[in-house]
Structure formats: C-alpha cells, structure tokens
Design a protein around this motif. Structure first.
Motif: not given
Length: 162
Positions: A15-36
């Motif tokens: 129920e919290q407003v999420c923070e915007p993403v500011k850094i587009f890196d390998k960590k983000l790519a891994k998170l997206l893959t994990d989410m999928y």
C-alpha cells in the motif's frame, strides 16, 4: 534466475507509493528476469515489484498473446477511455476474485530495461492487466475497486463460459 516469494496482503509495502527507478543497470535486468520467472511460477499475468518486496516502479505484464512480455519501468497513464467490467485476482490475495470496472483503452508511457522511453496503447484484457499493475506501483489494491466478490462456484461458472 530466481523465483521470489510473493508478498501477500496485509504487508505494508503493498500500500506504499513506489520509488521511481533512476539506475538502469544489470541489477535491474536481473530483477526483471526474476520477476518474470516468479510471475510464470505462480501462474500470474502480471507482477509488480512491491509484490516481491521491492519498493520500485517496476511491473511486468504477459497475458499470453502476441504482445509478449511487457516490461514497464516508471509507467505513467497518459489517456484512458471506455469502460469494461471484468474479473480480477491478484497473486498478493490468493484465492480472492472480484468484479472490477476499468477503462477499456489505455495509453501509457514507460521505460524499457535499458532506460529507453516508449509509448504504448492497449485495449480490453491487456489494458486491464496493465492498469492493475500500475495501480500496484501507487499502493492501490484491486480490492479497493471491487464491486462484487466471487466465490469459487461463481468463478468456475465464469471460467466455463469463457
């Protein structure tokens, strides 16, 4: 690739407003893959980062059609029109389903995993799934929009008629 645990209600992060993403890196790519991988494992059509305990404006949608997997980072709704009433569930509310009224059409702006902006339009079920996930990023749960909850018997009837 890691399947993450699904955060279920009443966890505060949902129920919290999420923070915007500011850094587009390998960590983000891994998170997206994990989410999928997590979404597929739990048989979902969408997943937002807060549902795996990450307070970031990241969501993915895949309704099993020609649109494929859509990754939405810092998404914004630009325009909506029409209306549709349909049944929604949520991985964070296991076994809970309800009728929700949403716009039939949505136009959004978001960023891909490399930080490139894009605009897309969606209708019907895809529009519903996108709006559900964007709501998550603003701390809005589908239960706040349900007009009628369905029990298992009613849900089975609807699925048989589809």
């Amino acid at each position: 690739m890691t399947v993450k645990a699904i955060v279920t209600y009443p966890a505060e992060i949902l129920e919290q407003v999420c923070e915007p993403v500011k850094i587009f890196d390998k960590k983000l790519a891994k998170l997206l893959t994990d989410m999928y991988e997590t979404m597929i494992e739990f048989d979902g059509v969408g997943l937002a980062a807060p549902q795996i305990g990450v307070n970031k404006q990241i969501a993915i949608v895949d309704i099993d059609d020609e649109s494929g997997t859509i990754e939405l980072i810092n998404p914004e709704i630009l325009e909506t029109s029409g209306e549709q009433n349909g049944i929604e569930g949520c991985l964070s509310f296991p076994g809970l389903y309800g009728e929700v009224l949403r716009p039939y059409y949505v136009k959004i702006k978001a960023y891909d995993r490399k930080g490139k902006p894009f605009v897309m339009e969606a209708e019907d079920y895809l529009a519903r799934a996108i709006q559900h996930e964007i709501d998550h990023l603003h701390g809005v749960l589908f239960t706040s929009k349900v007009s009628k909850y369905l029990d298992e018997e009613e849900l089975e009837e609807v699925e048989q008629n589809d």
